[in-house]
Enzyme design. Sequence first.
Site, PDB file in Angstrom:
ATOM      1  N   LYS A 112       0.821  -1.190   0.219  1.00 38.53           N
ATOM      2  CA  LYS A 112      -0.073   0.024   0.036  1.00 38.53           C
ATOM      3  C   LYS A 112       0.734   1.203   0.016  1.00 38.53           C
ATOM      4  O   LYS A 112       2.040   1.091   0.546  1.00 38.53           O
ATOM      5  CB  LYS A 112      -0.885   0.144   1.457  1.00 38.53           C
ATOM      6  CG  LYS A 112      -2.042   0.905   1.092  1.00 38.53           C
ATOM      7  CD  LYS A 112      -3.276   0.301   0.642  1.00 38.53           C
ATOM      8  CE  LYS A 112      -4.270   1.220   0.198  1.00 38.53           C
ATOM      9  NZ  LYS A 112      -5.371   0.341  -0.431  1.00 38.53           N
TER      10      LYS A 112
ATOM     11  N   ASP B 171      -7.035   4.377  -4.389  1.00 36.25           N
ATOM     12  CA  ASP B 171      -7.861   4.536  -3.090  1.00 36.25           C
ATOM     13  C   ASP B 171      -8.401   5.770  -2.742  1.00 36.25           C
ATOM     14  O   ASP B 171      -8.595   6.470  -3.943  1.00 36.25           O
ATOM     15  CB  ASP B 171      -6.687   3.897  -2.001  1.00 36.25           C
ATOM     16  CG  ASP B 171      -7.296   3.472  -0.684  1.00 36.25           C
ATOM     17  OD1 ASP B 171      -7.816   2.208  -0.579  1.00 36.25           O
ATOM     18  OD2 ASP B 171      -7.316   4.265   0.169  1.00 36.25           O
TER      19      ASP B 171
HETATM   20  P1  NDP Z   1     -12.887   8.276  -2.636  1.00 38.65           P
HETATM   21  O1  NDP Z   1     -11.875   9.078  -2.549  1.00 38.65           O
HETATM   22  O2  NDP Z   1     -13.415   8.100  -4.171  1.00 38.65           O
HETATM   23  O3  NDP Z   1     -14.275   8.480  -1.562  1.00 38.65           O
HETATM   24  C1  NDP Z   1     -14.082   8.557  -0.330  1.00 38.65           C
HETATM   25  C2  NDP Z   1     -15.094   9.009   0.415  1.00 38.65           C
HETATM   26  O4  NDP Z   1     -15.121   8.633   1.724  1.00 38.65           O
HETATM   27  C3  NDP Z   1     -15.534  10.391   0.210  1.00 38.65           C
HETATM   28  O5  NDP Z   1     -16.919  10.393   0.075  1.00 38.65           O
HETATM   29  C4  NDP Z   1     -14.684  11.098   1.381  1.00 38.65           C
HETATM   30  O6  NDP Z   1     -15.821  12.020   1.662  1.00 38.65           O
HETATM   31  C5  NDP Z   1     -15.106   9.990   2.430  1.00 38.65           C
HETATM   32  N1  NDP Z   1     -14.124  10.149   3.219  1.00 38.65           N
HETATM   33  C6  NDP Z   1     -12.802   9.769   3.265  1.00 38.65           C
HETATM   34  N2  NDP Z   1     -12.202  10.042   4.238  1.00 38.65           N
HETATM   35  C7  NDP Z   1     -12.833  10.424   4.994  1.00 38.65           C
HETATM   36  C8  NDP Z   1     -12.658  10.943   6.463  1.00 38.65           C
HETATM   37  N3  NDP Z   1     -11.403  10.988   6.862  1.00 38.65           N
HETATM   38  N4  NDP Z   1     -13.956  11.340   7.146  1.00 38.65           N
HETATM   39  C9  NDP Z   1     -15.123  11.185   6.463  1.00 38.65           C
HETATM   40  N5  NDP Z   1     -15.378  10.896   5.486  1.00 38.65           N
HETATM   41  C10 NDP Z   1     -14.333  10.740   4.552  1.00 38.65           C
HETATM   42  O7  NDP Z   1     -12.296   6.716  -2.187  1.00 38.65           O
HETATM   43  P2  NDP Z   1     -12.900   5.294  -2.359  1.00 38.65           P
HETATM   44  O8  NDP Z   1     -14.297   5.263  -2.712  1.00 38.65           O
HETATM   45  O9  NDP Z   1     -11.806   4.624  -3.585  1.00 38.65           O
HETATM   46  O10 NDP Z   1     -12.596   4.498  -0.972  1.00 38.65           O
HETATM   47  C11 NDP Z   1     -13.541   4.488   0.272  1.00 38.65           C
HETATM   48  C12 NDP Z   1     -12.922   3.357   1.195  1.00 38.65           C
HETATM   49  O11 NDP Z   1     -12.887   2.105   0.363  1.00 38.65           O
HETATM   50  C13 NDP Z   1     -11.611   3.438   1.570  1.00 38.65           C
HETATM   51  O12 NDP Z   1     -11.583   2.767   3.021  1.00 38.65           O
HETATM   52  C14 NDP Z   1     -10.675   2.618   0.762  1.00 38.65           C
HETATM   53  O13 NDP Z   1      -9.455   2.243   1.363  1.00 38.65           O
HETATM   54  C15 NDP Z   1     -11.806   1.378   0.254  1.00 38.65           C
HETATM   55  N6  NDP Z   1     -11.515   0.865  -0.643  1.00 38.65           N
HETATM   56  C16 NDP Z   1     -11.205   1.385  -1.942  1.00 38.65           C
HETATM   57  C17 NDP Z   1     -11.233   0.499  -2.845  1.00 38.65           C
HETATM   58  C18 NDP Z   1     -10.935   0.943  -4.243  1.00 38.65           C
HETATM   59  O14 NDP Z   1     -10.771   0.235  -5.435  1.00 38.65           O
HETATM   60  N7  NDP Z   1     -11.197   2.359  -4.584  1.00 38.65           N
HETATM   61  C19 NDP Z   1     -10.955  -0.938  -3.085  1.00 38.65           C
HETATM   62  C20 NDP Z   1     -10.962  -1.555  -1.554  1.00 38.65           C
HETATM   63  C21 NDP Z   1     -11.521  -0.530  -0.517  1.00 38.65           C
HETATM   64  P3  NDP Z   1     -14.671  13.447   1.406  1.00 38.65           P
HETATM   65  O15 NDP Z   1     -14.949  13.718  -0.089  1.00 38.65           O
HETATM   66  O16 NDP Z   1     -15.624  14.842   1.889  1.00 38.65           O
HETATM   67  O17 NDP Z   1     -13.170  13.494   1.836  1.00 38.65           O
HETATM   68  O1  2IT Z   2      -8.071  -1.407  -0.610  1.00 38.28           O
HETATM   69  C1  2IT Z   2      -7.875  -1.789  -1.737  1.00 38.28           C
HETATM   70  O2  2IT Z   2      -7.995  -3.049  -2.001  1.00 38.28           O
HETATM   71  C2  2IT Z   2      -7.688  -0.910  -3.069  1.00 38.28           C
HETATM   72  N1  2IT Z   2      -7.688   0.173  -2.685  1.00 38.28           N
HETATM   73  C3  2IT Z   2      -7.708  -1.612  -4.122  1.00 38.28           C
HETATM   74  C4  2IT Z   2      -6.128  -1.871  -4.559  1.00 38.28           C
HETATM   75  C5  2IT Z   2      -5.819  -2.230  -5.909  1.00 38.28           C
HETATM   76  O3  2IT Z   2      -4.740  -2.576  -6.365  1.00 38.28           O
HETATM   77  O4  2IT Z   2      -6.715  -2.476  -6.978  1.00 38.28           O
END
Ligand code: NDP
Ligand code: 2IT
Length: 449
Positions: free
Chosen positions: A130, A170
């Site tokens: 990561k 992420d």
């Molecule tokens: P994005 O940046 O697209 O969206 C994140 C969302 O979460 C936004 O709505 C953001 O609000 C909110 N958020 C983030 N940090 C905070 C915080 N500290 N407090 C309150 N709200 C918060 O990210 P993703 O959708 O990609 O990721 C969301 C989650 O999913 C994370 O935990 C990530 O690790 C996990 N994840 C993502 C994957 C992927 O493929 N993208 C795969 C597996 C897991 P704001 O815009 O206001 O900050």
């Molecule tokens: O938390 C996760 O699994 C991710 N943000 C996606 C990682 C990836 O390599 O697609």
Amino acid sequence: MTVRLSEKLEFIYQDILKRNPGEQEFHQAVREVLETIGPVLVKYPELAEQKIIERICEPERQIIFRVPWMDDKGEIHINRAFRVQFNSALGPYKGGMRFHPSVYLGIIKFLGFEQIFKNALTGMPIGGGKGGSDFDPKGRSDAEIMRFCQSLMTELYRHLGEYTDVPAGDIGVGGREVGYLFGQYKRLTNRYESGILTGKGIHYGGSRARTEATGYGAVFFAEEMLKVRQDSLEGKIGLVSGSGNVAIYAIEKCQQLGAKVVACSDSSGVIYDEQGIDLALLKEIKEVRRERLSAYAQARPQARFTKEGNIWQVPCDFALPCATQNELNGKDAQTLVNNGCKLISEGANMPCTPEAIRIFLEAKVAYGPGKAANAGGVATSALEMQQNASRDSWSFNHTEQRLHEIMRNIHKDCYETAAEFGDPGNYVVGANICGFLKVSRAMLSMGLI
Ligand code: NDP
Ligand code: 2IT
């Protein structure tokens, strides 16, 4: 209240606390795994003899570097970036990059640690890693984002490779950022190596369904948990926290399966829309205009925006936490249970606190932990690597079917492992033990590495 560890595991945990001071999220992620693997050490004493746990908890390599960049006004900024290459027993390091001001080593290590087991669960040949930076993308222009990404890659490129380490997105890193990162890698190396990053645009080597994969996968996992209980999502009312990549496509799949999602959120507040979230509007606001969630209520008067509200107070049948770590605490869990919530599937990484998890398990809520439930994103990244390696490009339907099959298999593996180790229906036990065994076996086979 925490679960007691055996003497041996407590000793290991205390040593980890001492060696990694101040990294609270990393401690939390390690402790959750240690609390569930006691029975594995009884069944396979060679794992303890070979110090597999101590080895897994120590990253193979950690890179920390300076990222200097210039904003549109000519002012210079210095950020710190990380890449933690945690474990490569099953394949090249694989895991996303996070851009958020809260990022420090403890967050990247918790994410990298979780990623090892998650990636093992996918059954694909990928190790765990990561990265990220304390850079805050909010309010930055495209040109600023591009300059930051180019500066970051100017150091990171030497640590990457199709067979070494393959980052993706992420929080704060999506298609736009991956594009800038890929462009700079290509320029620095003079090589078109598609396999060094995933989450690329489909017009230059990305995979169809990667954008949708994490959210869709978390809903597929929810569907599997409900199937075991002779139930389905049809007609159910749900909450999805966040409104980023994972949340948007979790909502989309819920709607396709006949559920109604009535609330979502961002860090500024909560939207409640009794008639169900208008997904086209949400995408327009978040993906195109990159605005705050309050814009949703301005465009749709029947929806209510509560500044700094708590989404978990909205009554629901199921909830998908899809924002960030520790966003749902014990009090929130109790509120959800009291309001009749029967299922949690974690789209985010470690969104529920240990206390919240305990409450869900005691109340017999179907609880799908992130390392199983959100593995669809990284699994589809591995499908992207597969397409890149064979210079192929699959259809959306084919890729989604592969994703669906992988999520069904992960559910089955976790379900069966939990039963085998005497805790049927406990997906925390199932996911941790199943992932841990896959990595451990590979490490044992390779000798002292
Ligand atoms: P994005 O940046 O697209 O969206 C994140 C969302 O979460 C936004 O709505 C953001 O609000 C909110 N958020 C983030 N940090 C905070 C915080 N500290 N407090 C309150 N709200 C918060 O990210 P993703 O959708 O990609 O990721 C969301 C989650 O999913 C994370 O935990 C990530 O690790 C996990 N994840 C993502 C994957 C992927 O493929 N993208 C795969 C597996 C897991 P704001 O815009 O206001 O900050
Ligand atoms: O938390 C996760 O699994 C991710 N943000 C996606 C990682 C990836 O390599 O697609």
